[in-house]
Structures are given as C-alpha cells and as structure tokens.
Design an enzyme around this catalytic site. Sequence first.
Site, PDB file in Angstrom:
ATOM      1  N   PHE A 284     -42.104 -30.698 -17.861  1.00 37.95           N
ATOM      2  CA  PHE A 284     -42.875 -29.908 -16.906  1.00 37.95           C
ATOM      3  C   PHE A 284     -43.728 -28.902 -17.651  1.00 37.95           C
ATOM      4  O   PHE A 284     -43.459 -28.582 -18.820  1.00 37.95           O
ATOM      5  CB  PHE A 284     -41.930 -29.202 -15.923  1.00 37.95           C
ATOM      6  CG  PHE A 284     -42.202 -29.562 -14.485  1.00 37.95           C
ATOM      7  CD1 PHE A 284     -41.876 -30.823 -14.010  1.00 37.95           C
ATOM      8  CD2 PHE A 284     -42.796 -28.652 -13.611  1.00 37.95           C
ATOM      9  CE1 PHE A 284     -42.136 -31.163 -12.695  1.00 37.95           C
ATOM     10  CE2 PHE A 284     -43.050 -28.991 -12.290  1.00 37.95           C
ATOM     11  CZ  PHE A 284     -42.724 -30.247 -11.822  1.00 37.95           C
TER      12      PHE A 284
ATOM     13  N   GLN B  85     -50.287 -17.607  -7.690  1.00 38.97           N
ATOM     14  CA  GLN B  85     -50.399 -18.818  -8.503  1.00 38.97           C
ATOM     15  C   GLN B  85     -51.281 -19.875  -7.848  1.00 38.97           C
ATOM     16  O   GLN B  85     -51.047 -20.261  -6.698  1.00 38.97           O
ATOM     17  CB  GLN B  85     -49.020 -19.420  -8.755  1.00 38.97           C
ATOM     18  CG  GLN B  85     -49.094 -20.713  -9.561  1.00 38.97           C
ATOM     19  CD  GLN B  85     -47.762 -21.081 -10.170  1.00 38.97           C
ATOM     20  OE1 GLN B  85     -46.882 -21.617  -9.486  1.00 38.97           O
ATOM     21  NE2 GLN B  85     -47.579 -20.787 -11.443  1.00 38.97           N
TER      22      GLN B  85
ATOM     23  N   HIS C  34     -52.131 -23.711  -8.145  1.00 41.36           N
ATOM     24  CA  HIS C  34     -51.634 -24.955  -8.743  1.00 41.36           C
ATOM     25  C   HIS C  34     -52.865 -25.781  -9.109  1.00 41.36           C
ATOM     26  O   HIS C  34     -53.764 -25.938  -8.285  1.00 41.36           O
ATOM     27  CB  HIS C  34     -50.764 -25.697  -7.722  1.00 41.36           C
ATOM     28  CG  HIS C  34     -49.967 -26.813  -8.315  1.00 41.36           C
ATOM     29  ND1 HIS C  34     -50.548 -27.952  -8.793  1.00 41.36           N
ATOM     30  CD2 HIS C  34     -48.628 -26.953  -8.503  1.00 41.36           C
ATOM     31  CE1 HIS C  34     -49.596 -28.751  -9.260  1.00 41.36           C
ATOM     32  NE2 HIS C  34     -48.429 -28.170  -9.094  1.00 41.36           N
TER      33      HIS C  34
ATOM     34  N   LEU D 266     -50.393 -30.903  -2.099  1.00 45.02           N
ATOM     35  CA  LEU D 266     -49.974 -30.782  -3.491  1.00 45.02           C
ATOM     36  C   LEU D 266     -49.777 -32.158  -4.135  1.00 45.02           C
ATOM     37  O   LEU D 266     -49.111 -33.027  -3.583  1.00 45.02           O
ATOM     38  CB  LEU D 266     -48.652 -30.001  -3.537  1.00 45.02           C
ATOM     39  CG  LEU D 266     -47.945 -29.918  -4.888  1.00 45.02           C
ATOM     40  CD1 LEU D 266     -48.723 -29.054  -5.842  1.00 45.02           C
ATOM     41  CD2 LEU D 266     -46.542 -29.374  -4.701  1.00 45.02           C
TER      42      LEU D 266
ATOM     43  N   GLU E 186     -46.930 -31.495 -10.280  1.00 42.98           N
ATOM     44  CA  GLU E 186     -47.062 -31.350 -11.721  1.00 42.98           C
ATOM     45  C   GLU E 186     -46.293 -32.453 -12.449  1.00 42.98           C
ATOM     46  O   GLU E 186     -46.604 -32.796 -13.593  1.00 42.98           O
ATOM     47  CB  GLU E 186     -46.494 -29.976 -12.108  1.00 42.98           C
ATOM     48  CG  GLU E 186     -46.663 -29.599 -13.547  1.00 42.98           C
ATOM     49  CD  GLU E 186     -46.452 -28.098 -13.742  1.00 42.98           C
ATOM     50  OE1 GLU E 186     -47.123 -27.309 -13.053  1.00 42.98           O
ATOM     51  OE2 GLU E 186     -45.624 -27.721 -14.576  1.00 42.98           O
TER      52      GLU E 186
ATOM     53  N   ARG F 258     -49.681 -23.335 -15.425  1.00 38.43           N
ATOM     54  CA  ARG F 258     -50.577 -23.497 -14.277  1.00 38.43           C
ATOM     55  C   ARG F 258     -51.745 -22.514 -14.278  1.00 38.43           C
ATOM     56  O   ARG F 258     -52.858 -22.873 -13.911  1.00 38.43           O
ATOM     57  CB  ARG F 258     -49.784 -23.339 -12.976  1.00 38.43           C
ATOM     58  CG  ARG F 258     -48.823 -24.490 -12.770  1.00 38.43           C
ATOM     59  CD  ARG F 258     -47.907 -24.269 -11.595  1.00 38.43           C
ATOM     60  NE  ARG F 258     -47.061 -25.445 -11.421  1.00 38.43           N
ATOM     61  CZ  ARG F 258     -46.109 -25.532 -10.504  1.00 38.43           C
ATOM     62  NH1 ARG F 258     -45.887 -24.528  -9.687  1.00 38.43           N
ATOM     63  NH2 ARG F 258     -45.385 -26.632 -10.399  1.00 38.43           N
TER      64      ARG F 258
ATOM     65  N   HIS G 269     -50.782 -21.676  -4.374  1.00 37.92           N
ATOM     66  CA  HIS G 269     -49.514 -22.394  -4.306  1.00 37.92           C
ATOM     67  C   HIS G 269     -48.309 -21.475  -4.151  1.00 37.92           C
ATOM     68  O   HIS G 269     -47.376 -21.794  -3.429  1.00 37.92           O
ATOM     69  CB  HIS G 269     -49.364 -23.218  -5.593  1.00 37.92           C
ATOM     70  CG  HIS G 269     -48.155 -24.088  -5.627  1.00 37.92           C
ATOM     71  ND1 HIS G 269     -47.889 -25.036  -4.660  1.00 37.92           N
ATOM     72  CD2 HIS G 269     -47.136 -24.181  -6.515  1.00 37.92           C
ATOM     73  CE1 HIS G 269     -46.763 -25.662  -4.962  1.00 37.92           C
ATOM     74  NE2 HIS G 269     -46.274 -25.156  -6.067  1.00 37.92           N
TER      75      HIS G 269
ATOM     76  N   ARG H 287     -45.520 -18.125 -12.814  1.00 38.30           N
ATOM     77  CA  ARG H 287     -44.281 -18.896 -12.737  1.00 38.30           C
ATOM     78  C   ARG H 287     -44.466 -20.247 -13.414  1.00 38.30           C
ATOM     79  O   ARG H 287     -45.511 -20.877 -13.279  1.00 38.30           O
ATOM     80  CB  ARG H 287     -43.905 -19.114 -11.268  1.00 38.30           C
ATOM     81  CG  ARG H 287     -42.691 -19.971 -11.067  1.00 38.30           C
ATOM     82  CD  ARG H 287     -42.321 -20.077  -9.607  1.00 38.30           C
ATOM     83  NE  ARG H 287     -43.233 -20.890  -8.812  1.00 38.30           N
ATOM     84  CZ  ARG H 287     -43.191 -22.214  -8.746  1.00 38.30           C
ATOM     85  NH1 ARG H 287     -42.300 -22.890  -9.428  1.00 38.30           N
ATOM     86  NH2 ARG H 287     -44.053 -22.866  -7.986  1.00 38.30           N
TER      87      ARG H 287
END
Lengths: 135, 111, 248, 579
Positions: free
Chosen positions: D118, D232, D234, D244, D247, D287, D355, D390
């Site tokens: 990730f 954030q 994304h 979405l 990721e 991100r 996001h 994050r």
Amino acid sequence: MTRNRPDPSLLFHPRMPGNWWLRKRTYFLFIVREFTSVFIAAYLIVFLVQLYQLGNGPGAYQAFMGQFASPGWIGFHAVALAFAIYHSLTWFYTTSIVIPLRIGAMVAPRYVFTLLNVAVWLAVSAAILAIYLIW
Amino acid sequence: MNHRKTLEPMWWGLFSAGGVVAAFLIPIHIVLLGLAIPLGWLPGSAEIFQSWIVRLYLFVLISLPLYHWAHRFSFTMSDLGLRPIRKPLAILCYGSAIAGTVVTAWVLLRI
Amino acid sequence: MSERTVSLKVTRYRPGQDSTPTAQSYEVAYPDDWVVLDALNFIKDHVDGTLSFRWSCRMGVCGSCGMMVNGEPRLTCSAFLREFDSQEIRIEPLAHFPVIRDLVIDMSGFLDKLKSVSPWIIRDTEKDPSEGEYLQSPKQLDAYHPFTACINCLLCYSACPIFGLETDFIGPAALALAHRYNEDSRDQGSAARWNAINDHNGAWQCTFVGECSVVCPKSVDPAAAIQRLKVDTAKQWVRSVLLPWGQK
Amino acid sequence: MSMTVTHDILIVGGGGAGLRAAIAAAEHSAGLSIALVSKVYPMRSHTVSAEGGAAGVMREEDSLDQHARDTIFGSDFLADQDAVEALVQEAPRELIQLEHWGCPWSRDPDGRISVRAFGGMSVDRTLYASDKTGFHMLHSLFQTSLKYDNIVRYDECFVTSLLIDDGKVQGVAFVNLFSGRVQAIHAKVVIMCTGGCGRVFPFTTNAAIKTGDGMALAYRAGAPMKDMEFVQYHPTGLPGTGILITEASRGEGGWLCNKDGYRYLQDYGLGPPTETPVHRKMELGPRDILSRCFVQEDQKGRTFEGPHGSYVHLDLRHLGEKLIDQKLPFVRELTRNYVGIDPVVEPIPVRPVVHYMMGGIHTDIDAKTPLDGLYAAGEVACVSINGANRLGSNSLTECLVFGARAGRAAAEYALDQPAPATNPVEALASDEQRRLDAQFFRKEGGTENVADIREAMQQTMEEGAGIYRDEARMQQTCNDLRELRERFANIRIEDRNDIFNTERIGALELDYMLEVAEVIANSALLRRESRGSHTRTDHPERDDANFLKHSLAYRTETGPRIEYAPVSITRWQPEERKY
C-alpha cells in the site's frame, strides 16, 4: 436488538394480487414448472389403472390398451409428455444450481451440469427402450 | 420465530427423489406406453410386467413422483391463494401420496 | 453531453394523510450519465423537497437505495436512465415490504430475521487472538465467499413472490447468510442455526422460484444457498432419525 | 419508547469504530447497557465503502517500528508518536480478532491471512478481503454485534445535540425518523463515532451521510477540533461520481499515466519507474504527494480533458484478467457499471477526490475528549495517528484499535459513575424539541433553498481549501461561509409531515456541514506552512519552528478560535519527508 421501529398503524401494507403469477413471465413459467407434477401424476394414475387391468387378466388389459389409440388418449399422452419433458429440463437446470459441479478447483458453468444430465437422461431412456425391446 | 419440530425434511426428501425419478424416467415411459405402442410403432407386450425386478422398479417409478406431486401441488395451490388452508391441503396431498403408494403396491402385487 | 427528458412516475405515500399510495409524475431533463438516483436527488433538491427516499454511498455497496424501477427491483444508484426506452419510468418502493413513507420501506422485519439465523461465528472453544488466526485455505474461503457478498439491499425479497405471500418467510438474504456461516470452515454453529433454517418459515417455505438470484446485484445466488440448506438439513434429519443416539 | 430511557454507554454512529466500541464495551462487562444510535442502519455506514485493506504487522519480515515509522513519516511528523505506537502495537490483535469474528480475509495458500502493498508503506502489511475490505469488516462487526443482548440499537435516529448537565455529557437528543419526534437518552458516557465530513466538498468519495454530524455536535458542546485543515485527496476517483478506485489497484501494480501514456510520477521525485511495484516509490507514494502531482501535471497540460474535468489514466491492463478478478473484482465491477470500462482491456479515467479528514474531535490516546463524559473514535476523532497525511489502510485499523480503546475506556468510566440522582434529559429533550420546531420543523417563511446553500458551500470549499491553497482564496472561503451561515438562517422547509422527513434531516446536516467547513477553512488559513495534505502556494515549506503543533479550534459566536498544542514525539525526530 433494535429498539426503534415505525408505528405499525401508519404503515401501508401492500398485498399480493391474486394474479401475481400472470404479471411476470418468470413467475408464470415457475407456475408451469410446478404444474408439470400434476400432469406427471395424472399419467401415473393412468399407468396404474393400466397395470390394474393387467391384474384382471389379458383380455381386460388388451381392451383397456385398445382405447389408447383414440385421439383423446393420444392427445392426453402427448400433453403429459410435453410437461414431463419440461419437468426434466427444468429439473436438470435447477439441480445444476443446487449441486455445483467441480472440475478440479474450478466450478464448472451450470450449463455443463445441465447438459451432462440431459445426456444421462437420453442414455437412460435409450436403455429402457432397449430393455423393453429385447425382453 | 417458531422453532417447532417438523417433518418437512422428509417430505422434501421424497419430493426430490420423486423429481429425479420423474425427470429421468417418466418421459420415455409416456413415449413407449402412451404413444409408440398405441400408435403401433412398437409391438406391445405385457410380459415384462411379470418380472419381480420390473415390478419393484415400477413401484419406485410410480410412488416417488406422487410425493413430488403432493409437495409441489400443495405449495403451489397455497401460492395461488389457498394459503389459509395450507395445513389441511398439505395433509390431503401427502395423504393422497401415501394412499397412492399403498394402491401401487397392491396393484403391482396382484399382477 | 446530450440531454434528454423523462417523466418519473414516483409513488407517494404520506403516512397519516394518505390511506393508500398515489403516483406523482416529475419531468426531468437528464444528461447521459445520470442514474435514477441522480434524478430523484434532482427532484428532492430543486423540485419537491417533500419526496423521501433512502440513499448513501451511490456506488452499489451500502445497499440502501433499492426501489422498484419499472416493476423490477434495482439499486437506483446503478440504474442508468438511458437504459430505459420508455418516456416514463415508474419508481416504486421495494415490493412486498410495508411502506413507511414514499419510497421508504420498513426493514425492521428483515433485521429480526437476520438475527434469527445467528449470523456470527459460533465455536465450541474460542481461540485468543494472541494465538493467531484460524488458518483457512483459499479453497475453504471459496466455499462460502460468494455468500459473504450480500449487502442487505433486500432486492431479493422484492423479487420473491413467496415473501410477498408470506411475510414471515425468513427469505433469501437471511438464509444465504445462514448458509455463509454454516459453510465457513471456522464456524461450528450449524446446529445452533438448525431450528431457524429447519422451519416452515425457514428454508422449507422456499419453492425455488429463483428470481432472488436473478435480481441480486452482487451475484450472491441466495436460491442456490437455500436449496443447499435444504439438502444439508434433509441429510441432517435422516441422520437424526437413523442415528438418534448420535444427536445432541 | 418512553421519553426517559437510560443506558450506561451511548454510542453515536454504527460504522466500524462505533460497532467495535459497542462490542468492546459489551465484552468488558455484561452488566453494562449499551445504546447504539445511528442515523442509518449500521450496515449502511460508510465503512462499507472502504476497499483496499487494513494495515497491521503480521509477518516476520515486518516490525512494529517500521509500521510506526512509515505512519509518522507519512503524517509529515504531525502524528502523535505515542498514539501511533499504540496503533501499531494493537493492530495485529484487532485484525486477528476480526478474523475470529468471521471477516473473510483473503488467504495465502498456507491458510494465513494475505498482505498486500500500500502507498507509503515500506513492507506488504495491508490485510485485505479482496477489494471490499470495509464492506466485509462492517458486516462482520455488525453481524457479530447482534449476538450481544446488552447492545440496544436505535436505528434511523438523527442526533441533534449532546445533553450536558453538571458539566458532563449525559446523553443525546435525537429526532426519531420513524416518528419525527425528538427523544432523549440519558447515558453516563457518550462515544462519538460518526465518521468524517467529505460532503462539505463537491467532489468526494464520501457517501451522502458523511456530513460531519459528530464533529459539529462535539464542537458545539465545547470540544476542540484538532488539525481540521488536513483534508486528504485520494489520487484515484472516477470523474463525475467520485467513486473510489482503491489504492490496492496500485498496490497490485497499476500505473498512473498521463495523456501520452507516460508514467508521470517519475518526474516528481518518485521514480524510477519499474515494471513491478516498489514500496514507497512511483504509484506507491503517499496520497498527498500523488494528488499534488496530478495538479502539476494538469497545469502542464498533460492530462485528458473530460466532461467532468481533467483526468489521467490508471492502467491495470498489464495485471491480467486473472489477477484483476481475484484481487480487484470490485474495481472491475465499479468501472464496468458506472463508466462502462473494463479495466482488463482499457485504462480507467481517474482524478484526485476528497476522501478523508485527518482532523477531528481532539482526543487523547484512550479516545477521551476534553469534554467530560465524551469519547470519540474513528474518522470523527483526531488522536492523532494520521497527522498531516494518513497512509492508506491505516484508517480501518484505526477504527478497530481506537474503537476498542474507546469502548473499554468508556466502560471503565461508566462503571465508576454513580447512578444519576435525577434524570435531567426529559426537560432537555423538550427544550430541544422547541429549538428544532422553531428553527426547522415548524419554521414559517424562509426563502433560501437548502440545496443551493449546500452547493455554494461545496464550491467555496473546493476553491479555498482544495489541494493547493493560498491566503487570499482561503480568506474568501471563510467570508463566504459566514455569509452562507446567514443565508442558512433564512432556509425554507416545506415538508410538514413528521414521518421520515428527509428534508428536515438534509437541513440539519447542512447546519452541521457549515459548522465543520468553517473550522476547516479557518484552521487552514492560520497554518502558514505546507505540511502533508495542507499545501500553501504562499508558504510552500514545512515550518517546524512555528507549526510542528496541532491546531485546536474552539467554537465562539464569531467563529472558530484557533489554539495550538504540542505534538507528542517519542523516538522519531522530524526530518525532511522525501520518498
């Protein structure tokens, strides 16, 4: 556990119309599928009567069988056959849903199981025919 | 939810067995005894019914699809509006199948 | 982007005011990429704020926007307006459920049914997390995984005529989840679920119309799950009759 | 339901954090009575939309220190390091606990839970359940919660205020959607778990219900909001809908390409490009950086132009149909259903989309807020483990770890509290009914359309509080929001039917969103540096001397008052954040 529910007296409760099974093609075909059992049972009762006549001696049996050539009886058997075949096909299809056919780690598509059943069905039918003719 | 004990697994088992028998065996019997022989395509002989093996086979062939009928008919009639009398309807249908089984045995024994 | 116009014929039911639902039509001009839910939101925001319906994720996973669209149960967030040839699209609340208001149905009955099948892992002895995971092979995962995809959108209930006739029927989604836990290699609770499944309002009510699986937006196949529950339950029943001493 | 219901613990919100808190409390003591109040049925909660996975150290090649360092580094050193250490330490147990509760984690051939790569993580440590991890987590938690008889749910109840008496939070008042009536529940302690507020922006992955309810409730009751400027984006959402695209699609090896088919991230210090993914490089960068790269690439004119703005391509074709179906089936389902694209044969159009809120209600490491009797966990809270940015797959873990911590801490708190001598909630509930009747339910007149104000708010938030920010635009947004607040006082509500009145709920939600939007914009205005997701063109550098600290927003009649609090630093001294 939920503590919160709507007031039942303010809800609108829909009712299924009596003709629900006429309102959608799939529902109608479902009812037809279920009713195949009626035609199969009717045929079996006729068959039972035929066997009963056999117990009454060859004469009674021949007399009873003689009527089967009439258009009415041919029609009855033709209709019963149509429903019986419909039952066989739908049965094989629904069975393919109940019993997933695994080939190795993969689950085979349902039509494979259905076609396999159809093949077995035809083979069994041919065998019964052969046994009868050889007997 | 009502967790009463039920015989439904048994009736369903008989229904399924009857469905299998009907699917694989009934069409050829109709073809043979209902169409081919009466229309003279094939010779008709009743000798085969004297065999005990054949009679045992016929017992299965006739009795199990009766349970198949009983199960489907009672459910379908409920679905078509007889739900209020579901219980007596079921008793009548399964009872008929049991009676049919007994009659089948009797008929086959007296051949 | 091209714009077209459609008439949405939406069911209205105002509790305490209406005794039965009525239909109200709204003309909506829509771009090519609008779904039914976009049109309903347009109406709500700009035409008639009193129209009530549920929605949230608008990506087909929260399960809240199910409605009857031209008589078929659909997630309105993924029902594109361009799919429908007709000049008029009927939008009704999910069939067979009591209606709270407009397009909002009462789903508290479903939650009771869900709970009745004990949809959680049941074990004779619990392992502490510090001892690590229960090992589960990909094959064991595959055995139940399709049945985990249920989003509780209840479209299957609306497709099921048996549920329409018998609202006490536990129904496709709850039974599919019962099967999901029974088939999970980590679970030892099928005996605890037996009574709920082996009931006239459990699996036996189902006559295998099969429409639940047709409308399921997540390919869960509840019809297959229910029939397999019947097979398992019948086997179990035979065992309990033949080997009564072996049963609890 | 009687007007005076009492529970020991009351949880607002039934998503990942709320359900985990409820179960933790229920397991802590069977004698505790736990109320779970949610405006939607719990399985509708937005946790359901999380896709990629949940991070936790599961393998020998990984270590708690590495997970902590990745998280702190990803946060641009604004995370509280003691909180991060708690997170990484408790994550494995929580994730295995969830496995024991039935979560269908994807598995390796040997039967162990699989892990995937990730963004920003230096090792494969993200556990996943195909690409519907949040969905499976939520349903596992919800279904597990059904077995506890001491968890009592109040579904489809919209909380309108925290009841405060004697300086303590003593319960909540809510509108019951089924009746339209205002009711109140007394509780010794309240845990806020209502998630984020992505809906204050026009283009978001967030569900319709993400309207910052819990943030606004706590803020109005006097709790400070921490680090709200950090929003954030994304990098990969579908244009138009904002759906979405996980990721995990990059973790599995997907590429981001500009309109020339060029993997542009190599031009922004994330290279070199490789065939197979390398941790923390290229598409596996964090991100905030990837979202900024998109904007810069767009400014260079190297993106595609579409009806819903510019976009780039997320190319999964080289992964092959088998891998896509096995590991990213939901991505395939979403792109096929919503944009008619099969990622097996076509690249997916994507652009950055709002996001997640790094900020939230200020809590300590036990999820306790400064307001006596109030706890918070999940996205609504700011512990803070996310700091200024994050890392993907830390938020589901956060819901579990801090949800459980909140549940246990609140249980301890409730067990210490004496039974109330008097129950004040009935009077408070009727006050609340009067307030809501006057301002919303029976409000006469009014000309402003709720949707118009909402759209104006979203627009100004995008302009002033987007990926790149500057003083003038942020100030404009702050001014706009004040003006919108005034317009909001003049809203029109037509629907007079009390039952399932979603027009009222929409207005109440907008009320909350305006509150939260103002906190975001004002917090951003005063942070004169660039850190993590907060990027200012007028202050492009990180400024540790002045801003290595949390912002805390307190509500005043004239707008937020911003104070600052130190960041907890244990073992990782701030350094330049380079990938």
